[in-house]
Design an enzyme around this catalytic site. Structure first.
Site, short mmCIF file in Angstrom:
data_model
loop_
_atom_site.label_atom_id
_atom_site.label_comp_id
_atom_site.label_asym_id
_atom_site.label_seq_id
_atom_site.Cartn_x
_atom_site.Cartn_y
_atom_site.Cartn_z
N GLU A 175 62.60 33.30 53.52
CA GLU A 175 61.35 32.67 53.29
C GLU A 175 60.73 33.17 52.11
OE1 GLU A 175 57.53 32.88 55.03
OE2 GLU A 175 58.21 33.98 56.44
N LYS A 235 52.30 38.56 65.30
CA LYS A 235 51.34 39.38 65.04
C LYS A 235 50.22 38.85 66.20
CE LYS A 235 51.25 40.82 60.44
NZ LYS A 235 52.17 39.90 59.80
N1 PSU Z 1 53.12 35.87 59.84
C1 PSU Z 1 53.33 36.93 59.15
N2 PSU Z 1 53.63 36.88 57.97
C2 PSU Z 1 53.80 35.65 57.12
C3 PSU Z 1 53.50 34.61 57.73
C4 PSU Z 1 53.17 34.41 59.23
O1 PSU Z 1 53.29 38.28 59.90
O2 PSU Z 1 53.86 36.07 55.73
C5 PSU Z 1 53.58 33.24 57.08
C6 PSU Z 1 54.89 32.61 57.51
O3 PSU Z 1 55.61 31.96 56.21
C7 PSU Z 1 54.63 31.66 58.34
C8 PSU Z 1 53.21 31.12 58.24
O4 PSU Z 1 55.61 30.61 58.45
O5 PSU Z 1 52.49 32.39 57.61
C9 PSU Z 1 52.61 30.58 58.97
O6 PSU Z 1 51.34 30.13 58.54
P1 PSU Z 1 50.49 29.08 59.40
O7 PSU Z 1 50.02 29.75 60.51
O8 PSU Z 1 49.42 28.52 58.31
O9 PSU Z 1 51.62 27.81 59.75
#
Ligand code: PSU
Ligand code: MN
Length: 304
Positions: free
Chosen positions: A25, A160
């Site tokens: 990603e 996390k």
């Molecule tokens: N969790 C992490 N690092 C990240 C992300 C999530 O530990 O960089 C990023 C990933 O790209 C994940 C996104 O898909 O955040 C999720 O964001 P949201 O909760 O806004 O969907």
């Protein structure tokens, strides 16, 4: 080729010859880590995928095109531009494509690109999930719905504990997403090996994971799977330290009224500050570890 999708030549060749490919990603590059560590990490992860016998396909949206596979210059550019590149999940794709714009792809949108390209394995750090306080805020990452409907397996180090891991697992259960512990009986908590949440299934080899995935898709069960691969024990951070860093980052976010898609990048950056960069080192380590495993599973899937 599909409209709006461009595969890098190396990726297209591998897919045509049914050789293993691993999607990666780009939100982690533009929003998850600071420059230049983000670019170094992205290139290093690609290197690890190659050394482990698969072809890396870092995904993004560039100039209104879905991209599976970026050049080193494109990765450098994304990393340097950083948060000025919009974070793009499922809902953002139509706008960015119709307006000819660029975007950094989350787990959800990277899965969409991977599925369009015919890539079944994807490695990242952590998935999005159900946020703490979601019963009031309804903040649930679109990543979870994507896992329910798009046939790509995501190798991650769990999620996390900025998230509510218990609710995240409940949500995945409701939507029929297999969560497989890789050499673990517990859902890992990203920076640490254990979260206290037991998993139903543990698999101990890339072959076993590939066999399960093949059967899931042969049955016509839609959606992906989570392969939860804990950070190596010698690299994990102290659970007590992480819990207090996360609590204080969450309190800051609340004070600053950060919400929506800005919250995950904000918390990551705060945790990095609070831990004096230790969280970033662990993050890099676990992404590399996941890339290695994803390449191994992709090889087994290609060989079956
Ligand atoms: N969790 C992490 N690092 C990240 C992300 C999530 O530990 O960089 C990023 C990933 O790209 C994940 C996104 O898909 O955040 C999720 O964001 P949201 O909760 O806004 O969907
Ligand atoms: Mn959200």
């Amino acid at each position: 080729m599909k409209p709006y999708l461009t595969c890098a030549p190396e990726v297209a060749a591998a897919l045509a010859e049914r050789r293993p490919v691993v999607a990666l990603e780009s939100t982690i590059i533009a929003h998850g880590m600071p420059y230049p560590k983000n670019v170094e990490t992205a290139l290093c992860v690609e290197q690890i995928v190659r050394a482990s016998g698969a072809v890396p396909a870092t995904c993004a949206i560039l100039g209104g095109q879905l991209k599976a596979g970026l050049s080193a210059a494109e990765i450098e550019d994304l990393g340097k531009t950083g948060p000025a590149v919009p974070k793009a999940s499922r809902r953002d794709l139509p706008y960015l494509l119709s307006e000819g714009r660029s975007g950094a792809t989350t787990v959800a949108s990277t899965m969409i690109i991977a599925a369009l390209a015919g890539i079944r394995l994807f490695a990242t750090g952590g998935i999005g999930g159900v946020h703490r306080g979601a019963p009031a805020t309804m903040d649930i990452s679109a990543d979870l719905q994507e896992l329910a409907q798009t046939p790509v397996a995501v190798v991650c180090a769990g999620a996390k504990s900025i998230l509510d891991l218990g609710l995240t697992l409940e949500y995945l259960e409701t939507f029929g997403v297999p969560v497989l512990g890789y050499q673990t009986d517990e859902f890992p908590a990203f920076y640490t090996q254990k979260s206290g949440f037991a998993l139903d299934y543990r698999l101990d080899s890339p072959e076993a994971v590939a066999r399960l995935l093949r059967i899931k898709w042969a049955l016509g069960l839609r959606g992906g799977a989570v392969v939860a691969n804990p950070i190596p024990v010698e690299r994990q951070l102290d659970p007590g330290l992480m819990e207090s860093a996360i609590a204080s980052a969450l309190a800051d976010a609340k004070k600053k009224r950060i919400a929506g898609k800005a919250i995950t990048p904000f918390l990551l950056a705060r945790i990095e500050q609070i831990t004096g960069g230790k969280s970033l080192e662990a993050n890099i380590e676990l992404v590399c570890n996941n890339a290695r495993l994803a390449a191994g599973i992709a090889q087994c899937l290609a060989a079956q």
